[in-house]
Design a protein around this motif. Structure first.
Motif, PDB file in Angstrom:
ATOM      1  N   GLU A 275     -30.927  15.996 -24.988  1.00 18.69           N
ATOM      2  CA  GLU A 275     -31.654  16.240 -26.240  1.00 18.69           C
ATOM      3  C   GLU A 275     -30.699  16.435 -27.408  1.00 18.69           C
ATOM      4  O   GLU A 275     -30.948  15.945 -28.515  1.00 18.69           O
ATOM      5  CB  GLU A 275     -32.554  17.460 -26.071  1.00 18.69           C
ATOM      6  N   THR A 276     -29.594  17.154 -27.166  1.00 16.44           N
ATOM      7  CA  THR A 276     -28.612  17.387 -28.230  1.00 16.44           C
ATOM      8  C   THR A 276     -27.948  16.085 -28.659  1.00 16.44           C
ATOM      9  O   THR A 276     -27.769  15.819 -29.852  1.00 16.44           O
ATOM     10  CB  THR A 276     -27.541  18.389 -27.761  1.00 16.44           C
TER      11      THR A 276
ATOM     12  N   VAL B 263     -22.622  18.836 -30.193  1.00 18.51           N
ATOM     13  CA  VAL B 263     -22.775  19.306 -28.818  1.00 18.51           C
ATOM     14  C   VAL B 263     -22.220  20.725 -28.686  1.00 18.51           C
ATOM     15  O   VAL B 263     -22.827  21.596 -28.051  1.00 18.51           O
ATOM     16  CB  VAL B 263     -22.073  18.349 -27.841  1.00 18.51           C
TER      17      VAL B 263
ATOM     18  N   GLY C  66     -24.617  23.141 -30.285  1.00 14.91           N
ATOM     19  CA  GLY C  66     -25.754  23.391 -29.418  1.00 14.91           C
ATOM     20  C   GLY C  66     -25.415  24.390 -28.321  1.00 14.91           C
ATOM     21  O   GLY C  66     -26.217  25.262 -27.983  1.00 14.91           O
TER      22      GLY C  66
ATOM     23  N   TYR D  72     -26.913  28.182 -27.778  1.00 10.63           N
ATOM     24  CA  TYR D  72     -27.457  28.574 -26.473  1.00 10.63           C
ATOM     25  C   TYR D  72     -26.910  29.928 -26.036  1.00 10.63           C
ATOM     26  O   TYR D  72     -27.632  30.754 -25.484  1.00 10.63           O
ATOM     27  CB  TYR D  72     -27.100  27.489 -25.459  1.00 10.63           C
TER      28      TYR D  72
END
Length: 399
Positions: free
Chosen positions: A350-351, A367, A370, A374
């Motif tokens: 998705e990223t 990336v 992301g 997280y």
């Protein structure tokens, strides 16, 4: 204002080459004042985390940093990798922000305050951009002889392990007709075991991502041995599989299987896009083609150094013009935040898909962003390496 005479750029490049390593910025200021009537010249270098642009000043370094992603003109020039012109406070003048790059490796921004007529028309901006590129090449040479520019990139002190890893890298980006590479490591100031490396010859690009086990200085030592063993084997002209075998022997000979170095090795044929791969461990490979992201499943083989005299086999897959490859270490795809599931393949896909329109460098950074989101405010649980390669196709297809 009278335009600078033709040939000034060549003269300026010669003067930069003759300048003392610590005098590059003062020489650039004098040259731009003479040839384009520059009022002020500032050199901003990207920090190791690619979060701010820091001014180069005399030691100890002072000056206010510019956030890369705060919408500033300098930040936009850096992320877009293109000159940005903004109006200056002084009437009739502008400030031009010029990317400082070396063969696709982004170093920072050269900001020049000068009369507006100096940049009217494409030729004026192109001349200044070429000057910034020439400065970038001289910065790379100067770093062999002075710490001035390396120190200017630091928001804080690097750990010793991180110092070793950053010095081991070939750069953070590379570009030529067939492809563009962009890569990043996190935590930038404390990375220990993750690393990436690449080398180009007339026929192929060899690319490796290593995920050294452990933390801190011990992980850095393991990775340094692995990367240099791979380089030694590559420079001896061996095949990709034999490079893995020889590096495996070197790591096992030193550590006798107590630790290992998971590594992904790729060799891309520049004429065809045909790619050889040896999956010796945990780094994972994704490909985006026509907007669809898929994980390339390779034959998982033993990490380098786990057992004595392991034999490795290369397999192949094809790249098509427009393909984007993303390689991530286990610190990305297997990352776990407290009380949460692993970051995982789905989040990665998705990223990567969300960054489809971003540049190669910014995709690698997306990336990492992301992953950091997280983890929230907490530190990364492991080192993370991300490499992005955009394949445009063989040069013959572009002519």
């Amino acid at each position: 204002m009278e335009r600078p005479s033709t040939g000034w750029l060549g003269i300026a490049e010669g003067a930069l080459r003759q300048a003392a390593p610590t005098a590059l910025l003062s020489t650039a200021r004098s040259l731009l004042a003479d040839y384009v009537q520059a009022r002020d010249v500032t050199l901003l270098l990207a920090d190791y985390g690619l979060t701010v642009l820091q001014p180069v000043t005399n030691l100890p370094h002072t000056g206010e940093a510019t956030a890369v992603r705060d919408g500033s003109a300098a930040g936009r020039a850096f992320t877009a990798e293109a000159p940005v012109i903004e109006a200056a406070d002084e009437p009739g003048t502008v400030r031009v922000h010029l990317p400082v790059t070396v063969r696709g490796d982004r170093k920072g921004i050269l900001s020049v305050h000068l009369p507006e007529p100096a940049v009217q028309g494409a030729s004026g901006v192109l001349e200044l951009a070429a000057f910034a590129t020439a400065l970038g090449h001289e910065l790379l040479v100067a770093e062999r002889d002075t710490d001035l520019y390396l120190q200017a990139r630091r928001r804080r002190r690097l750990t010793l392990a991180a110092e070793m890893q950053w010095q081991l890298l070939p750069g953070r980006g590379f570009a030529r007709d067939e492809f563009t590479l962009g890569a990043h490591l996190e935590p930038a100031y404390a990375v220990g075991g993750d690393n990436f490396d690449w080398s180009l010859d007339d026929d192929a690009l060899t690319l490796t991502v290593t995920d050294g086990q452990g933390h801190g200085i011990q992980a850095a030592l393991l990775t340094s041995l692995t990367v240099n063993a791979l380089r030694n084997a590559r420079r001896a002209g061996t095949s990709l599989a034999d490079q893995a075998c020889l590096a495996d022997q070197a790591v096992y000979g030193e550590y006798t299987g107590q630790v290992s170095a998971p590594t992904l090795l790729l060799r891309i044929d520049l004429a065809t896009g045909r790619t050889e791969a040896v999956d010796a461990g945990s780094p994972q490979l994704f490909r985006m083609r026509h907007g669809t992201v898929e994980q390339i499943q390779l034959d998982a083989q033993l990490p380098l150094g786990m057992f004595e005299e392991t034999e490795y086999r290369a397999e192949q897959f094809a790249l098509a013009p427009g393909d984007r490859l993303i390689i991530v270490s286990s610190g990305v795809h297997a990352a776990k935040a407290p009380g949460a599931n692993a970051f995982g393949v789905q989040a990665l896909r998705e990223t990567i898909a969300a960054a489809r329109s971003a540049s190669t460098h910014e995709t690698a950074r997306a990336v990492v962003d992301g992953l950091l989101q997280y983890h929230g405010e907490g530190a990364l649980s492991a080192d993370a390496a991300v490499v992005c390669l955009d394949w445009r196709g063989p040069r013959a297809r572009q002519e």
